[in-house]
Design a protein around this motif. Structure first.
Motif, PDB file in Angstrom:
ATOM      1  N   UNK A  29     -94.223  12.572  40.375  1.00  0.00           N
ATOM      2  CA  UNK A  29     -94.735  11.587  39.662  1.00  0.00           C
ATOM      3  C   UNK A  29     -96.323  11.814  38.846  1.00  0.00           C
ATOM      4  N   UNK A  30     -96.965  12.691  39.989  1.00  0.00           N
ATOM      5  CA  UNK A  30     -98.330  12.855  39.403  1.00  0.00           C
ATOM      6  C   UNK A  30     -98.438  14.101  38.068  1.00  0.00           C
ATOM      7  N   UNK A  31     -97.542  15.124  38.526  1.00  0.00           N
ATOM      8  CA  UNK A  31     -97.721  16.215  37.675  1.00  0.00           C
ATOM      9  C   UNK A  31     -96.534  16.284  36.566  1.00  0.00           C
ATOM     10  N   UNK A  32     -95.546  15.945  36.760  1.00  0.00           N
ATOM     11  CA  UNK A  32     -94.570  15.767  35.565  1.00  0.00           C
ATOM     12  C   UNK A  32     -94.930  15.381  34.286  1.00  0.00           C
ATOM     13  N   UNK A  33     -95.469  14.295  34.137  1.00  0.00           N
ATOM     14  CA  UNK A  33     -95.882  13.618  33.058  1.00  0.00           C
ATOM     15  C   UNK A  33     -96.673  14.467  32.222  1.00  0.00           C
ATOM     16  N   UNK A  34     -97.987  15.006  32.892  1.00  0.00           N
ATOM     17  CA  UNK A  34     -98.860  15.957  32.294  1.00  0.00           C
ATOM     18  C   UNK A  34     -98.095  17.145  31.748  1.00  0.00           C
ATOM     19  N   UNK A  35     -97.462  17.907  32.677  1.00  0.00           N
ATOM     20  CA  UNK A  35     -96.757  19.152  31.981  1.00  0.00           C
ATOM     21  C   UNK A  35     -95.696  18.665  30.868  1.00  0.00           C
TER      22      UNK A  35
END
Length: 264
Positions: A29-35
């Motif tokens: 949830x934390x990293x996927x949107x940024x990448x």
């Protein structure tokens, strides 16, 4: 700026069947949107700073396409962190106080703090310093304030003070601070004014206590009951992944006021 609050899906919660699944869900949830946002913009994932980091952050972050991974905390790194850093040249560990990070503004593309901000004596300072040093996104995973959780607190069913926290600054106990929607909207508006900041929140009833070894049917019943409760007003959940995209109007860095410049 109005925070967008969404409930976690029942399917996502049911897939968390072990402690590792719980942490994997939160990191995703934390990293996927940024990448994904970086890919759409045609830029690399770039650099990430993990505040209050330990071995879980070390092991999780190396599987994502960051060019530089900085882990930070107030205690010396454990053996697993040292091993990950020795194996992956992208990884460094640095001693840093989350309330006063020793980095210039916008030093990192992403700043992540997973279940560590409430360990600070001044968690709002920690949030503001995360915003100061992030370039594209800051993500905190923290306890969430909702009416039902406050009822549980009055009944003594929740932890108010965490004891024996040797990983805290001066090994100090900490209050379990809860963020909420109105609080977040006010804090973010104070920092960015009306300059385009965005806040996306994923919330629900999610706890490692539910994953303590027990029958699969009991675990599924607890998860389904928590998910159903989260649909009710005032019962959104106990844990949130809060993703903040910066606005354009950044405040000057805080600094002491020189003699003669203050107000009598």
């Amino acid at each position: 700026m109005r925070a967008r609050v969404r409930r976690r899906s029942l399917d996502a919660l049911l897939r968390a069947q072990r402690n590792e699944d719980y942490h994997d869900l939160l990191f995703r949830e934390a990293l996927e949107p940024h990448c994904e946002a970086a890919k759409r913009a045609g830029r690399p994932a770039g650099s990430v700073l993990a505040v209050g980091a330990g071995w879980r952050e070390a092991q999780a972050l190396v599987s994502w396409p960051f060019e530089r991974i900085t882990l930070s905390g107030v205690a010396e790194p454990d053996a697993i962190v040292q091993e990950v850093a020795a194996r992956d040249p992208r990884v460094v560990y640095e001693l840093a106080n989350g309330e006063a990070l020793p980095y210039a503004r916008q030093s990192f593309d992403l700043v992540l703090c997973k279940e560590a901000l409430h360990h600070l004596a001044r968690p709002v300072l920690g949030l503001y310093d995360m915003l100061r040093v992030c370039r594209h996104r800051a993500v905190l995973i923290e306890p969430w304030d909702c009416g039902l959780f406050r009822v549980f607190g009055r009944l003594g069913w929740t932890t108010r003070i965490e004891r024996g926290q040797v990983g805290n600054l001066a090994a100090r106990d900490n209050h379990v601070y809860h963020f909420g929607r109105r609080m977040l909207e006010g804090l973010i508006a104070s920092y960015y004014l009306e300059s385009g900041a965005r806040c996306d929140v994923r919330v629900g009833w999610l706890s490692t206590r539910v994953l303590i070894p027990r029958s699969a049917s009991v675990r599924r019943a607890l998860v389904a009951g928590g998910w159903a409760a989260s649909q009710l007003p005032g019962a959104a959940g106990n844990l949130a992944t809060i993703s903040i995209e910066p606005g354009n109007d950044l405040p000057p860095d805080p600094r002491p006021i020189p003699d003669g410049d203050g107000v009598d």
